[in-house]
Write a protein that holds these residues in place. Structure first.
Motif, PDB file in Angstrom:
ATOM      1  N   GLY A  12      45.363 -23.660  18.142  1.00  0.00           N
ATOM      2  CA  GLY A  12      45.271 -22.388  17.364  1.00  0.00           C
ATOM      3  C   GLY A  12      44.007 -22.509  16.558  1.00  0.00           C
ATOM      4  N   ARG A  13      43.233 -23.631  16.354  1.00  0.00           N
ATOM      5  CA  ARG A  13      42.177 -23.396  15.644  1.00  0.00           C
ATOM      6  C   ARG A  13      40.891 -23.495  16.224  1.00  0.00           C
ATOM      7  NH1 ARG A  13      42.629 -28.563  11.485  1.00  0.00           N
ATOM      8  NH2 ARG A  13      41.037 -27.486  10.479  1.00  0.00           N
ATOM      9  N   CYS A  14      40.714 -23.709  17.528  1.00  0.00           N
ATOM     10  CA  CYS A  14      39.558 -23.743  18.484  1.00  0.00           C
ATOM     11  C   CYS A  14      40.134 -24.040  19.913  1.00  0.00           C
ATOM     12  CB  CYS A  14      38.752 -25.094  18.007  1.00  0.00           C
ATOM     13  SG  CYS A  14      39.698 -26.692  18.076  1.00  0.00           S
ATOM     14  N   ASP A  15      38.993 -23.708  20.541  1.00  0.00           N
ATOM     15  CA  ASP A  15      39.315 -23.937  22.351  1.00  0.00           C
ATOM     16  C   ASP A  15      38.910 -25.281  22.295  1.00  0.00           C
ATOM     17  OD1 ASP A  15      38.859 -24.156  24.985  1.00  0.00           O
ATOM     18  OD2 ASP A  15      37.226 -22.801  24.926  1.00  0.00           O
ATOM     19  N   ILE A  16      39.773 -26.036  22.671  1.00  0.00           N
ATOM     20  CA  ILE A  16      39.509 -27.637  22.800  1.00  0.00           C
ATOM     21  C   ILE A  16      39.929 -27.908  24.206  1.00  0.00           C
ATOM     22  CG2 ILE A  16      41.909 -28.183  21.579  1.00  0.00           C
ATOM     23  CD1 ILE A  16      40.210 -30.766  20.459  1.00  0.00           C
ATOM     24  N   ALA A  17      39.163 -28.973  24.718  1.00  0.00           N
ATOM     25  CA  ALA A  17      39.172 -29.391  26.110  1.00  0.00           C
ATOM     26  C   ALA A  17      38.478 -30.713  26.293  1.00  0.00           C
ATOM     27  CB  ALA A  17      38.830 -28.353  27.141  1.00  0.00           C
ATOM     28  N   PRO A  18      38.622 -31.565  27.135  1.00  0.00           N
ATOM     29  CA  PRO A  18      37.998 -32.657  27.602  1.00  0.00           C
ATOM     30  C   PRO A  18      36.589 -32.160  28.297  1.00  0.00           C
ATOM     31  CG  PRO A  18      39.861 -32.546  29.003  1.00  0.00           C
ATOM     32  CD  PRO A  18      39.966 -31.593  28.063  1.00  0.00           C
ATOM     33  N   ALA A  19      35.428 -33.092  27.855  1.00  0.00           N
ATOM     34  CA  ALA A  19      34.360 -32.509  28.417  1.00  0.00           C
ATOM     35  C   ALA A  19      34.228 -33.006  29.924  1.00  0.00           C
ATOM     36  CB  ALA A  19      33.079 -33.290  27.791  1.00  0.00           C
ATOM     37  N   ALA A  20      33.907 -32.200  30.989  1.00  0.00           N
ATOM     38  CA  ALA A  20      33.666 -32.527  32.224  1.00  0.00           C
ATOM     39  C   ALA A  20      32.589 -33.447  32.475  1.00  0.00           C
ATOM     40  CB  ALA A  20      33.379 -31.374  32.955  1.00  0.00           C
ATOM     41  N   ASP A  21      31.484 -33.365  31.789  1.00  0.00           N
ATOM     42  CA  ASP A  21      30.070 -34.155  31.893  1.00  0.00           C
ATOM     43  C   ASP A  21      29.662 -34.458  30.437  1.00  0.00           C
ATOM     44  OD1 ASP A  21      27.017 -34.044  31.746  1.00  0.00           O
ATOM     45  OD2 ASP A  21      27.836 -35.018  33.669  1.00  0.00           O
ATOM     46  N   ARG A  22      29.630 -35.752  29.998  1.00  0.00           N
ATOM     47  CA  ARG A  22      29.176 -36.028  28.436  1.00  0.00           C
ATOM     48  C   ARG A  22      27.664 -35.263  28.187  1.00  0.00           C
ATOM     49  NH1 ARG A  22      30.073 -41.824  27.338  1.00  0.00           N
ATOM     50  NH2 ARG A  22      31.965 -41.213  28.485  1.00  0.00           N
ATOM     51  N   ASN A  23      26.864 -35.455  28.957  1.00  0.00           N
ATOM     52  CA  ASN A  23      25.494 -34.948  28.652  1.00  0.00           C
ATOM     53  C   ASN A  23      25.416 -33.589  28.704  1.00  0.00           C
ATOM     54  OD1 ASN A  23      24.011 -37.546  28.497  1.00  0.00           O
ATOM     55  ND2 ASN A  23      24.020 -37.836  30.677  1.00  0.00           N
ATOM     56  N   ALA A  24      26.149 -33.016  29.591  1.00  0.00           N
ATOM     57  CA  ALA A  24      26.109 -31.391  29.534  1.00  0.00           C
ATOM     58  C   ALA A  24      26.715 -30.723  28.514  1.00  0.00           C
ATOM     59  CB  ALA A  24      26.932 -30.932  30.711  1.00  0.00           C
ATOM     60  N   ALA A  25      27.985 -31.752  27.871  1.00  0.00           N
ATOM     61  CA  ALA A  25      28.768 -31.111  26.709  1.00  0.00           C
ATOM     62  C   ALA A  25      27.655 -31.280  25.473  1.00  0.00           C
ATOM     63  CB  ALA A  25      29.885 -32.073  26.427  1.00  0.00           C
ATOM     64  N   VAL A  26      26.790 -32.613  25.365  1.00  0.00           N
ATOM     65  CA  VAL A  26      25.965 -32.548  24.363  1.00  0.00           C
ATOM     66  C   VAL A  26      24.900 -31.456  24.259  1.00  0.00           C
ATOM     67  CG1 VAL A  26      24.147 -34.125  23.498  1.00  0.00           C
ATOM     68  CG2 VAL A  26      26.481 -35.005  24.006  1.00  0.00           C
ATOM     69  N   ALA A  27      24.411 -31.428  25.377  1.00  0.00           N
ATOM     70  CA  ALA A  27      23.181 -30.166  25.790  1.00  0.00           C
ATOM     71  C   ALA A  27      23.826 -28.807  25.459  1.00  0.00           C
ATOM     72  CB  ALA A  27      22.891 -30.293  27.114  1.00  0.00           C
ATOM     73  N   HIS A  28      25.183 -28.695  25.288  1.00  0.00           N
ATOM     74  CA  HIS A  28      25.414 -27.482  25.245  1.00  0.00           C
ATOM     75  C   HIS A  28      26.164 -27.136  23.937  1.00  0.00           C
ATOM     76  CE1 HIS A  28      27.443 -23.379  26.566  1.00  0.00           C
ATOM     77  NE2 HIS A  28      28.658 -23.985  26.149  1.00  0.00           N
ATOM     78  N   SER A  29      26.060 -28.234  22.887  1.00  0.00           N
ATOM     79  CA  SER A  29      26.568 -28.020  21.591  1.00  0.00           C
ATOM     80  C   SER A  29      25.748 -28.038  20.405  1.00  0.00           C
ATOM     81  CB  SER A  29      27.298 -29.365  21.566  1.00  0.00           C
ATOM     82  OG  SER A  29      28.374 -29.453  22.291  1.00  0.00           O
ATOM     83  N   ASP A  30      25.974 -27.175  19.378  1.00  0.00           N
ATOM     84  CA  ASP A  30      25.485 -27.328  18.168  1.00  0.00           C
ATOM     85  C   ASP A  30      25.736 -28.462  17.259  1.00  0.00           C
ATOM     86  OD1 ASP A  30      24.517 -24.472  18.905  1.00  0.00           O
ATOM     87  OD2 ASP A  30      26.850 -24.001  18.338  1.00  0.00           O
ATOM     88  N   VAL A  31      26.900 -28.984  17.369  1.00  0.00           N
ATOM     89  CA  VAL A  31      27.027 -30.156  16.468  1.00  0.00           C
ATOM     90  C   VAL A  31      27.707 -31.281  17.271  1.00  0.00           C
ATOM     91  CG1 VAL A  31      28.650 -30.951  14.619  1.00  0.00           C
ATOM     92  CG2 VAL A  31      27.813 -28.848  14.430  1.00  0.00           C
ATOM     93  N   VAL A  32      27.391 -32.565  17.227  1.00  0.00           N
ATOM     94  CA  VAL A  32      27.837 -33.745  18.171  1.00  0.00           C
ATOM     95  C   VAL A  32      28.156 -34.693  16.693  1.00  0.00           C
ATOM     96  CG1 VAL A  32      27.169 -35.520  19.480  1.00  0.00           C
ATOM     97  CG2 VAL A  32      26.130 -33.478  19.694  1.00  0.00           C
ATOM     98  N   ILE A  33      29.475 -35.182  17.083  1.00  0.00           N
ATOM     99  CA  ILE A  33      30.042 -35.970  16.140  1.00  0.00           C
ATOM    100  C   ILE A  33      30.386 -37.199  17.030  1.00  0.00           C
ATOM    101  CG2 ILE A  33      31.871 -36.535  14.649  1.00  0.00           C
ATOM    102  CD1 ILE A  33      32.100 -33.617  13.957  1.00  0.00           C
ATOM    103  N   THR A  34      30.066 -38.453  16.659  1.00  0.00           N
ATOM    104  CA  THR A  34      30.552 -39.603  17.377  1.00  0.00           C
ATOM    105  C   THR A  34      31.161 -40.538  16.502  1.00  0.00           C
ATOM    106  OG1 THR A  34      28.284 -40.733  16.593  1.00  0.00           O
ATOM    107  CG2 THR A  34      28.115 -39.439  18.724  1.00  0.00           C
ATOM    108  N   ALA A  35      32.570 -40.784  17.035  1.00  0.00           N
ATOM    109  CA  ALA A  35      33.300 -41.593  16.138  1.00  0.00           C
ATOM    110  C   ALA A  35      34.146 -42.467  17.226  1.00  0.00           C
ATOM    111  CB  ALA A  35      34.276 -40.604  15.387  1.00  0.00           C
ATOM    112  N   THR A  36      33.119 -43.588  17.441  1.00  0.00           N
ATOM    113  CA  THR A  36      33.816 -44.514  18.472  1.00  0.00           C
ATOM    114  C   THR A  36      33.502 -45.939  17.939  1.00  0.00           C
ATOM    115  OG1 THR A  36      31.730 -45.048  19.820  1.00  0.00           O
ATOM    116  CG2 THR A  36      32.714 -42.901  20.030  1.00  0.00           C
TER     117      THR A  36
END
Length: 328
Positions: A185-209
């Motif tokens: 209910g707070r956002c459209d959330i789903a796993p990334a099909a491709d990590r590089n494509a997800a980074v390229a498509h994003s305004d904000v990237v958070i790495t918490a690994t």
């Protein structure tokens, strides 16, 4: 903070994780963490050298300590990462905070530090987003689905209301239903099909690994992106690809500490600005459309101490916690 009244009457206050959760709100954490950044910028708060060492057991043990002499605030956090705890059904991150009376050296309060660390780190990331990310950011890529990934995303959604699309990269390729449910209910959330494509498509990237290596390719990072980097907190850890830090506007919580244990250890000569200097007004930052910004977070002892001080005062005011005799 209240010093011990007399050696024979000394008490030690204990606050467990459930009591911390009851006493500490996200708003509290933001206020106390902001104060810690400003104290650090004004050099009113001292950050002592960090201890961060591997153990034969497979864990990593660390100590972060500091003080604010004008406030009578002194203490430390003993913390680290024990990955084998997962097999025991426990949390791999472990932390304990101790507040000390600077006049006597006696311990005043012992606090379960896991909840404090989680909340103040989330708050620090949020303050970085407020200062550095594009305010109209709509898409976010998140690496990690653990406790810290969850709190970073929670704060990001609180402070950047325009965010509506989240793609996450976990340890596998399957959906993490429990993680997604937390943000329903707070956002459209789903796993990334491709990590590089997800980074390229994003305004904000958070790495918490756990920081085992670069999470995406250099070419994936597009102009205008902001990256909050949480996982590099020990020598040898990294989450960003080689070459990125020399292309960005780099911000850190502490310059020396970031060069020692943060992402900045991989580019120690890269110019960096401490976030506290933005929050205190000592410097300013106006984002150009093509700027890539990185906030390299290694965690300040002062953040633990300002939050712990708040908890100590609130516990005393409400009668929360366990008090045990601790005579000299």
């Amino acid at each position: 903070m209240t010093p011990s009244t007399a050696p024979a009457d000394a008490l030690l206050l204990l606050l467990d994780k459930h009591q911390v959760d009851t006493l500490l709100t996200p708003g509290d954490a933001l206020e106390a963490t902001r104060e810690a950044f400003v104290l650090h910028s004004d050099r009113e708060g001292r950050v002592f050298p960090v201890v961060r060492e591997p153990l034969a057991t497979g864990g990593v043990f660390g100590i972060k300590s500091g003080d604010v002499q004008a406030q009578g605030l002194l203490g430390f956090k003993a913390a680290g990462f024990w990955p084998a705890n997962r097999q025991r059904g426990g949390e791999p991150h472990q932390a304990t905070i101790v507040l000390i009376d600077p006049g006597t050296g006696r311990p005043l309060c012992l606090i379960d530090g896991n909840a404090v660390t989680t909340m103040r780190t989330g708050a620090a990331g949020a303050l970085g987003l407020q200062q550095l990310a594009r305010p109209d950011s709509t898409r976010l890529c998140l690496f990690g689905t653990g406790v810290q990934a969850r709190v970073q995303l929670d704060f990001a959604l609180r402070l950047l209301p325009s965010l509506h699309e989240v793609r996450y990269v976990g340890t596998g390729t399957q959906r993490n239903a429990a993680f997604e449910a937390h943000f329903a209910g707070r956002c459209d959330i789903a796993p990334a099909a491709d990590r590089n494509a997800a980074v390229a498509h994003s305004d904000v990237v958070i790495t918490a690994t756990p920081g085992a290596g670069a999470l995406f390719d250099l070419e994936a990072v597009q102009p205008g992106t902001h990256l909050t980097c949480v996982g590099a907190d020990t020598r040898g850890k990294r989450e960003l690809p080689p070459g990125l830090l020399t292309r960005v506007r780099l911000f850190v919580d502490d310059g020396a500490q970031a060069q020692q244990i943060g992402e900045t250890q991989w580019a120690p000569d890269a110019p960096a600005t401490e976030l506290g200097d933005l929050l205190s007004g000592k410097t300013s930052f106006v984002r150009a459309p093509g700027d890539i910004t990185v906030f390299d977070m290694t965690g300040l002892a002062l953040q633990d101490l300002t939050v712990a001080r708040l908890l100590h005062a609130r516990a005393n005011a409400t009668g929360t916690g366990t008090r045990i005799a601790w005579p000299w």
